[in-house]
Design a protein around this motif. Structure first.
Motif, PDB file in Angstrom:
ATOM      1  N   SER A  58      29.388  32.018  32.405  1.00 27.97           N
ATOM      2  CA  SER A  58      30.028  33.310  32.204  1.00 27.97           C
ATOM      3  C   SER A  58      31.175  33.486  33.192  1.00 27.97           C
ATOM      4  O   SER A  58      31.270  32.777  34.192  1.00 27.97           O
ATOM      5  CB  SER A  58      29.018  34.454  32.349  1.00 27.97           C
ATOM      6  N   ALA A  59      32.037  34.435  32.868  1.00 30.55           N
ATOM      7  CA  ALA A  59      33.174  34.756  33.724  1.00 30.55           C
ATOM      8  C   ALA A  59      33.403  36.261  33.663  1.00 30.55           C
ATOM      9  O   ALA A  59      33.213  36.885  32.622  1.00 30.55           O
ATOM     10  CB  ALA A  59      34.422  34.011  33.260  1.00 30.55           C
ATOM     11  N   VAL A  60      33.803  36.817  34.796  1.00 32.21           N
ATOM     12  CA  VAL A  60      34.160  38.232  34.871  1.00 32.21           C
ATOM     13  C   VAL A  60      35.599  38.309  35.351  1.00 32.21           C
ATOM     14  O   VAL A  60      35.976  37.631  36.308  1.00 32.21           O
ATOM     15  CB  VAL A  60      33.238  38.991  35.849  1.00 32.21           C
ATOM     16  N   PHE A  61      36.391  39.132  34.657  1.00 32.65           N
ATOM     17  CA  PHE A  61      37.782  39.294  35.094  1.00 32.65           C
ATOM     18  C   PHE A  61      38.269  40.684  34.742  1.00 32.65           C
ATOM     19  O   PHE A  61      37.759  41.338  33.838  1.00 32.65           O
ATOM     20  CB  PHE A  61      38.691  38.209  34.505  1.00 32.65           C
ATOM     21  N   HIS A  62      39.254  41.132  35.509  1.00 24.98           N
ATOM     22  CA  HIS A  62      39.840  42.460  35.368  1.00 24.98           C
ATOM     23  C   HIS A  62      41.302  42.292  34.975  1.00 24.98           C
ATOM     24  O   HIS A  62      42.043  41.581  35.653  1.00 24.98           O
ATOM     25  CB  HIS A  62      39.740  43.219  36.688  1.00 24.98           C
ATOM     26  N   ILE A  63      41.688  42.935  33.884  1.00 20.87           N
ATOM     27  CA  ILE A  63      43.048  42.798  33.360  1.00 20.87           C
ATOM     28  C   ILE A  63      43.754  44.151  33.399  1.00 20.87           C
ATOM     29  O   ILE A  63      43.192  45.169  33.000  1.00 20.87           O
ATOM     30  CB  ILE A  63      43.030  42.271  31.906  1.00 20.87           C
ATOM     31  N   GLN A  64      44.995  44.145  33.871  1.00 28.22           N
ATOM     32  CA  GLN A  64      45.863  45.309  33.877  1.00 28.22           C
ATOM     33  C   GLN A  64      46.842  45.167  32.704  1.00 28.22           C
ATOM     34  O   GLN A  64      47.569  44.169  32.628  1.00 28.22           O
ATOM     35  CB  GLN A  64      46.661  45.377  35.186  1.00 28.22           C
ATOM     36  N   TYR A  65      46.827  46.126  31.801  1.00 23.08           N
ATOM     37  CA  TYR A  65      47.725  46.151  30.646  1.00 23.08           C
ATOM     38  C   TYR A  65      48.784  47.226  30.884  1.00 23.08           C
ATOM     39  O   TYR A  65      48.442  48.381  31.145  1.00 23.08           O
ATOM     40  CB  TYR A  65      46.966  46.500  29.362  1.00 23.08           C
ATOM     41  N   ASP A  66      50.035  46.867  30.786  1.00 18.73           N
ATOM     42  CA  ASP A  66      51.137  47.826  30.835  1.00 18.73           C
ATOM     43  C   ASP A  66      51.863  47.726  29.504  1.00 18.73           C
ATOM     44  O   ASP A  66      52.187  46.626  29.053  1.00 18.73           O
ATOM     45  CB  ASP A  66      52.081  47.514  32.003  1.00 18.73           C
ATOM     46  N   THR A  85      36.300  35.829  38.392  1.00 18.51           N
ATOM     47  CA  THR A  85      35.810  34.450  38.439  1.00 18.51           C
ATOM     48  C   THR A  85      36.772  33.486  37.754  1.00 18.51           C
ATOM     49  O   THR A  85      36.419  32.324  37.563  1.00 18.51           O
ATOM     50  CB  THR A  85      34.398  34.334  37.810  1.00 18.51           C
ATOM     51  N   ILE A  86      37.959  33.962  37.400  1.00 16.86           N
ATOM     52  CA  ILE A  86      39.011  33.070  36.930  1.00 16.86           C
ATOM     53  C   ILE A  86      40.164  33.138  37.920  1.00 16.86           C
ATOM     54  O   ILE A  86      40.275  34.094  38.689  1.00 16.86           O
ATOM     55  CB  ILE A  86      39.482  33.403  35.492  1.00 16.86           C
ATOM     56  N   VAL A  87      41.006  32.135  37.909  1.00 14.28           N
ATOM     57  CA  VAL A  87      42.099  32.051  38.875  1.00 14.28           C
ATOM     58  C   VAL A  87      43.262  32.946  38.469  1.00 14.28           C
ATOM     59  O   VAL A  87      43.815  33.675  39.290  1.00 14.28           O
ATOM     60  CB  VAL A  87      42.559  30.583  39.049  1.00 14.28           C
ATOM     61  N   GLY A 112      41.101  28.921  34.508  1.00 12.96           N
ATOM     62  CA  GLY A 112      39.721  29.180  34.912  1.00 12.96           C
ATOM     63  C   GLY A 112      39.484  28.683  36.320  1.00 12.96           C
ATOM     64  O   GLY A 112      40.356  28.059  36.946  1.00 12.96           O
ATOM     65  N   SER A 113      38.330  28.953  36.844  1.00 14.71           N
ATOM     66  CA  SER A 113      37.974  28.471  38.176  1.00 14.71           C
ATOM     67  C   SER A 113      37.501  27.023  38.088  1.00 14.71           C
ATOM     68  O   SER A 113      37.289  26.482  36.998  1.00 14.71           O
ATOM     69  CB  SER A 113      36.880  29.346  38.776  1.00 14.71           C
ATOM     70  N   ASP A 114      37.329  26.411  39.234  1.00 13.71           N
ATOM     71  CA  ASP A 114      36.832  25.029  39.270  1.00 13.71           C
ATOM     72  C   ASP A 114      35.441  24.917  38.658  1.00 13.71           C
ATOM     73  O   ASP A 114      35.063  23.865  38.160  1.00 13.71           O
ATOM     74  CB  ASP A 114      36.795  24.508  40.708  1.00 13.71           C
TER      75      ASP A 114
END
Length: 143
Positions: A58-66, A85-87, A112-114
Motif C-alpha cells: 500500500s501507499a499513502v500520498f497527499h495531492i494538492q490540486y490547483d 510513501t511515494i517520492v 514510487g519509493s524504493d
C-alpha cells in the motif's frame, strides 16, 4: 512512471472539468483505492489524502490540486509538507472544446519509493489512470 493520455468526450468542457474535480467518485471507479479524504479546500484548490493498495502493498500520498474550471485546467503535485510513501507525483488536466464535445489531455509523472514493487508502480501509473479517465468521461457525459 510517466503517463500521457488524450481523450475526446461528448460533453461540454465545463462538464468535463466538473468531473475532473469531483474526486470522491474515484473511490468507486478505481479498485486500488482503500481510503480517500479531502483535508483542505478553497476556491480553485483542493488537498486530498489517498491510500492505495493491492494485496499486501500500500501507499499513502497527499495531492494538492490547483485549478481554474472556466479556463479548463488543473495542475497537481505531491504535498511535501505531509507524510507520503511515494517520492513524487505531479501532473495536469487540460480541457478544451473539440468539435461537438471536448478533448482532455492528461499528463502524470510519479515516482514510487524504493519499497514499492515495480509491478505496483506500473499498475498504478497505467491501469489506474485508464480506469480514472474512463470514470471521468462517463461522469462528464452523464451530466
Amino acid at each position: 512512471k510517466e503517463t500521457t493520455a488524450i481523450m475526446d468526450m461528448r460533453a461540454a468542457p465545463g462538464d468535463v472539468m466538473d468531473a475532473v474535480m469531483d474526486l470522491e467518485p474515484r473511490q468507486r471507479e478505481l479498485s486500488g483505492i482503500k481510503a480517500f479524504e479531502i483535508y483542505e479546500q478553497s476556491p480553485g484548490h483542493v488537498g486530498a489524502r489517498w491510500e492505495v493498495g493491492i494485496a499486501m502493498f500500500s501507499a499513502v500520498f497527499h495531492i494538492q490540486y490547483d485549478y481554474e474550471a472556466a479556463s479548463g485546467w488543473c495542475v497537481y503535485a505531491l504535498d511535501e509538507s505531509r507524510d507520503n510513501t511515494i517520492v513524487s507525483s505531479r501532473g495536469s488536466y487540460q480541457v478544451y472544446a473539440q468539435g461537438d464535445g471536448s478533448r482532455m489531455v492528461y499528463r502524470s509523472v510519479s515516482v514510487g519509493s524504493d519499497s514499492t514493487p515495480e509491478w505496483l508502480s506500473k499498475k498504478l501509473a497505467t491501469g489506474s489512470a485508464k480506469d480514472m479517465l474512463e470514470g471521468i468521461r462517463a461522469r462528464a457525459e452523464a451530466r
